[in-house]
Scaffold this motif. Structure first.
Motif, PDB file in Angstrom:
ATOM      1  N   LYS A  99      -1.531  -7.300   6.755  1.00 31.39           N
ATOM      2  CA  LYS A  99      -0.863  -8.571   6.453  1.00 31.39           C
ATOM      3  C   LYS A  99      -1.893  -9.623   6.000  1.00 31.39           C
ATOM      4  O   LYS A  99      -1.672 -10.340   5.029  1.00 31.39           O
ATOM      5  CB  LYS A  99      -0.114  -9.050   7.704  1.00 31.39           C
ATOM      6  N   GLN A 100      -3.026  -9.690   6.695  1.00 29.63           N
ATOM      7  CA  GLN A 100      -4.073 -10.651   6.344  1.00 29.63           C
ATOM      8  C   GLN A 100      -4.671 -10.342   4.971  1.00 29.63           C
ATOM      9  O   GLN A 100      -4.938 -11.242   4.182  1.00 29.63           O
ATOM     10  CB  GLN A 100      -5.175 -10.660   7.414  1.00 29.63           C
ATOM     11  N   TYR A 101      -4.847  -9.062   4.663  1.00 31.45           N
ATOM     12  CA  TYR A 101      -5.370  -8.664   3.358  1.00 31.45           C
ATOM     13  C   TYR A 101      -4.438  -9.149   2.245  1.00 31.45           C
ATOM     14  O   TYR A 101      -4.889  -9.742   1.267  1.00 31.45           O
ATOM     15  CB  TYR A 101      -5.532  -7.137   3.288  1.00 31.45           C
ATOM     16  N   HIS A 102      -3.119  -8.885   2.391  1.00 29.07           N
ATOM     17  CA  HIS A 102      -2.161  -9.320   1.369  1.00 29.07           C
ATOM     18  C   HIS A 102      -2.165 -10.841   1.233  1.00 29.07           C
ATOM     19  O   HIS A 102      -2.111 -11.365   0.114  1.00 29.07           O
ATOM     20  CB  HIS A 102      -0.751  -8.811   1.701  1.00 29.07           C
ATOM     21  N   LEU A 103      -2.245 -11.551   2.345  1.00 33.92           N
ATOM     22  CA  LEU A 103      -2.280 -13.016   2.299  1.00 33.92           C
ATOM     23  C   LEU A 103      -3.539 -13.497   1.570  1.00 33.92           C
ATOM     24  O   LEU A 103      -3.469 -14.363   0.690  1.00 33.92           O
ATOM     25  CB  LEU A 103      -2.212 -13.599   3.704  1.00 33.92           C
ATOM     26  N   ASP A 104      -4.687 -12.935   1.924  1.00 32.67           N
ATOM     27  CA  ASP A 104      -5.954 -13.329   1.287  1.00 32.67           C
ATOM     28  C   ASP A 104      -5.916 -13.075  -0.222  1.00 32.67           C
ATOM     29  O   ASP A 104      -6.313 -13.938  -1.020  1.00 32.67           O
ATOM     30  CB  ASP A 104      -7.140 -12.574   1.893  1.00 32.67           C
ATOM     31  N   GLU A 105      -5.441 -11.901  -0.622  1.00 30.96           N
ATOM     32  CA  GLU A 105      -5.361 -11.575  -2.046  1.00 30.96           C
ATOM     33  C   GLU A 105      -4.355 -12.487  -2.760  1.00 30.96           C
ATOM     34  O   GLU A 105      -4.600 -12.937  -3.878  1.00 30.96           O
ATOM     35  CB  GLU A 105      -4.980 -10.097  -2.241  1.00 30.96           C
ATOM     36  N   GLY A 106      -3.242 -12.763  -2.109  1.00 25.89           N
ATOM     37  CA  GLY A 106      -2.243 -13.663  -2.690  1.00 25.89           C
ATOM     38  C   GLY A 106      -2.789 -15.063  -2.888  1.00 25.89           C
ATOM     39  O   GLY A 106      -2.559 -15.694  -3.926  1.00 25.89           O
ATOM     40  N   LEU A 107      -3.533 -15.543  -1.902  1.00 20.28           N
ATOM     41  CA  LEU A 107      -4.118 -16.891  -2.016  1.00 20.28           C
ATOM     42  C   LEU A 107      -5.133 -16.949  -3.152  1.00 20.28           C
ATOM     43  O   LEU A 107      -5.217 -17.956  -3.866  1.00 20.28           O
ATOM     44  CB  LEU A 107      -4.737 -17.323  -0.692  1.00 20.28           C
ATOM     45  N   LYS A 108      -5.894 -15.860  -3.353  1.00 27.31           N
ATOM     46  CA  LYS A 108      -6.831 -15.806  -4.485  1.00 27.31           C
ATOM     47  C   LYS A 108      -6.060 -15.923  -5.804  1.00 27.31           C
ATOM     48  O   LYS A 108      -6.461 -16.652  -6.712  1.00 27.31           O
ATOM     49  CB  LYS A 108      -7.621 -14.489  -4.486  1.00 27.31           C
ATOM     50  N   ASP A 109      -4.952 -15.173  -5.910  1.00 23.13           N
ATOM     51  CA  ASP A 109      -4.144 -15.200  -7.137  1.00 23.13           C
ATOM     52  C   ASP A 109      -3.521 -16.573  -7.375  1.00 23.13           C
ATOM     53  O   ASP A 109      -3.330 -16.987  -8.520  1.00 23.13           O
ATOM     54  CB  ASP A 109      -3.037 -14.144  -7.072  1.00 23.13           C
ATOM     55  N   LEU A 110      -3.188 -17.272  -6.303  1.00 26.66           N
ATOM     56  CA  LEU A 110      -2.533 -18.587  -6.413  1.00 26.66           C
ATOM     57  C   LEU A 110      -3.516 -19.729  -6.657  1.00 26.66           C
ATOM     58  O   LEU A 110      -3.114 -20.825  -7.049  1.00 26.66           O
ATOM     59  CB  LEU A 110      -1.753 -18.894  -5.121  1.00 26.66           C
ATOM     60  N   ASN A 111      -4.795 -19.481  -6.443  1.00 26.58           N
ATOM     61  CA  ASN A 111      -5.796 -20.540  -6.431  1.00 26.58           C
ATOM     62  C   ASN A 111      -5.781 -21.432  -7.675  1.00 26.58           C
ATOM     63  O   ASN A 111      -5.719 -22.657  -7.577  1.00 26.58           O
ATOM     64  CB  ASN A 111      -7.182 -19.930  -6.210  1.00 26.58           C
ATOM     65  N   LYS A 112      -5.866 -20.859  -8.857  1.00 26.84           N
ATOM     66  CA  LYS A 112      -5.956 -21.646 -10.092  1.00 26.84           C
ATOM     67  C   LYS A 112      -4.668 -22.433 -10.347  1.00 26.84           C
ATOM     68  O   LYS A 112      -4.717 -23.605 -10.728  1.00 26.84           O
ATOM     69  CB  LYS A 112      -6.278 -20.738 -11.289  1.00 26.84           C
ATOM     70  N   ALA A 113      -3.512 -21.819 -10.116  1.00 26.86           N
ATOM     71  CA  ALA A 113      -2.244 -22.521 -10.318  1.00 26.86           C
ATOM     72  C   ALA A 113      -2.143 -23.714  -9.363  1.00 26.86           C
ATOM     73  O   ALA A 113      -1.709 -24.808  -9.753  1.00 26.86           O
ATOM     74  CB  ALA A 113      -1.070 -21.573 -10.112  1.00 26.86           C
ATOM     75  N   PHE A 115       0.855  -1.181   0.000  1.00 29.54           N
ATOM     76  CA  PHE A 115       0.000   0.000   0.000  1.00 29.54           C
ATOM     77  C   PHE A 115       0.886   1.225   0.000  1.00 29.54           C
ATOM     78  O   PHE A 115       1.945   1.235   0.617  1.00 29.54           O
ATOM     79  CB  PHE A 115      -0.900   0.031   1.235  1.00 29.54           C
ATOM     80  N   HIS A 116       0.442   2.266  -0.683  1.00 25.06           N
ATOM     81  CA  HIS A 116       1.187   3.521  -0.678  1.00 25.06           C
ATOM     82  C   HIS A 116       0.560   4.457   0.331  1.00 25.06           C
ATOM     83  O   HIS A 116      -0.631   4.402   0.597  1.00 25.06           O
ATOM     84  CB  HIS A 116       1.202   4.149  -2.075  1.00 25.06           C
ATOM     85  N   GLY A 117       1.357   5.324   0.893  1.00 20.31           N
ATOM     86  CA  GLY A 117       0.862   6.232   1.908  1.00 20.31           C
ATOM     87  C   GLY A 117       0.872   5.538   3.257  1.00 20.31           C
ATOM     88  O   GLY A 117       1.265   4.373   3.373  1.00 20.31           O
ATOM     89  N   ASP A 118       0.429   6.228   4.268  1.00 17.78           N
ATOM     90  CA  ASP A 118       0.476   5.671   5.618  1.00 17.78           C
ATOM     91  C   ASP A 118      -0.860   5.030   5.978  1.00 17.78           C
ATOM     92  O   ASP A 118      -1.629   5.553   6.788  1.00 17.78           O
ATOM     93  CB  ASP A 118       0.869   6.753   6.623  1.00 17.78           C
ATOM     94  N   VAL A 119      -1.132   3.887   5.354  1.00 15.63           N
ATOM     95  CA  VAL A 119      -2.375   3.158   5.594  1.00 15.63           C
ATOM     96  C   VAL A 119      -2.454   2.714   7.047  1.00 15.63           C
ATOM     97  O   VAL A 119      -3.536   2.599   7.621  1.00 15.63           O
ATOM     98  CB  VAL A 119      -2.462   1.924   4.652  1.00 15.63           C
ATOM     99  N   SER A 120      -1.289   2.494   7.673  1.00 16.76           N
ATOM    100  CA  SER A 120      -1.273   1.998   9.047  1.00 16.76           C
ATOM    101  C   SER A 120      -1.888   2.994  10.043  1.00 16.76           C
ATOM    102  O   SER A 120      -2.149   2.634  11.188  1.00 16.76           O
ATOM    103  CB  SER A 120       0.148   1.622   9.464  1.00 16.76           C
TER     104      SER A 120
END
Length: 141
Positions: free
Chosen positions: A57-71, A43-48
């Protein structure tokens, strides 16, 4: 045993490259150790200020798992073992860093994809990888 890194972004082109890679596994004397890697953009800027680190961290993991799903599904259907990883940062740099740290023998990429800004990144991530990586790259069309 050979270690292969497959950067995965969830795009159709990337999943087609995984399918073709599965067909090419007959080239190898033994099935290599396969690592799937998804790189999430930070994320850009101070989202924290608004969202706690654990939620980010959970958001990035969830999105990553979605991207990895088909492979993952394609490899599971073919009965091929793999490990998967989700990291955050610049795609090309993180791919090279991961491949180096895990002593991968080859990076396998498709000609399109490797990023959420799909049309732009054929050239940019693939060519950055070619310039940055000390590890051989197999480009699967």
């Amino acid at each position: 045993m050979l270690k292969m890194l497959l950067p995965i972004d969830g795009s159709t082109a990337c999943n087609n490259a995984v399918s073709q890679f599965i067909e090419l596994l007959g080239w190898y004397k033994e099935v290599p150790e396969i690592h799937l890697l998804n790189v999430q953009f930070p994320f850009h800027g101070d989202v924290s200020l608004f969202v706690d680190q654990e939620s980010i961290k959970q958001y990035h993991l969830d999105e990553g798992l979605k991207d990895l799903n088909k492979a993952r599904e394609l490899l599971d259907q073919a009965g091929i073992a793999y490990q998967y990883h989700v990291v955050v940062g610049d795609a090309a740099k993180m791919i090279v860093q991961f491949a180096t740290e895990h002593a991968c023998d080859q990076i396998v990429i498709g000609p399109r994809g490797l990023g959420t800004v799909q049309g732009l990144l054929l050239g940019s991530v693939a060519s950055k990888l070619i310039h940055l990586s000390p590890i051989p790259i197999l480009l699967i069309k």
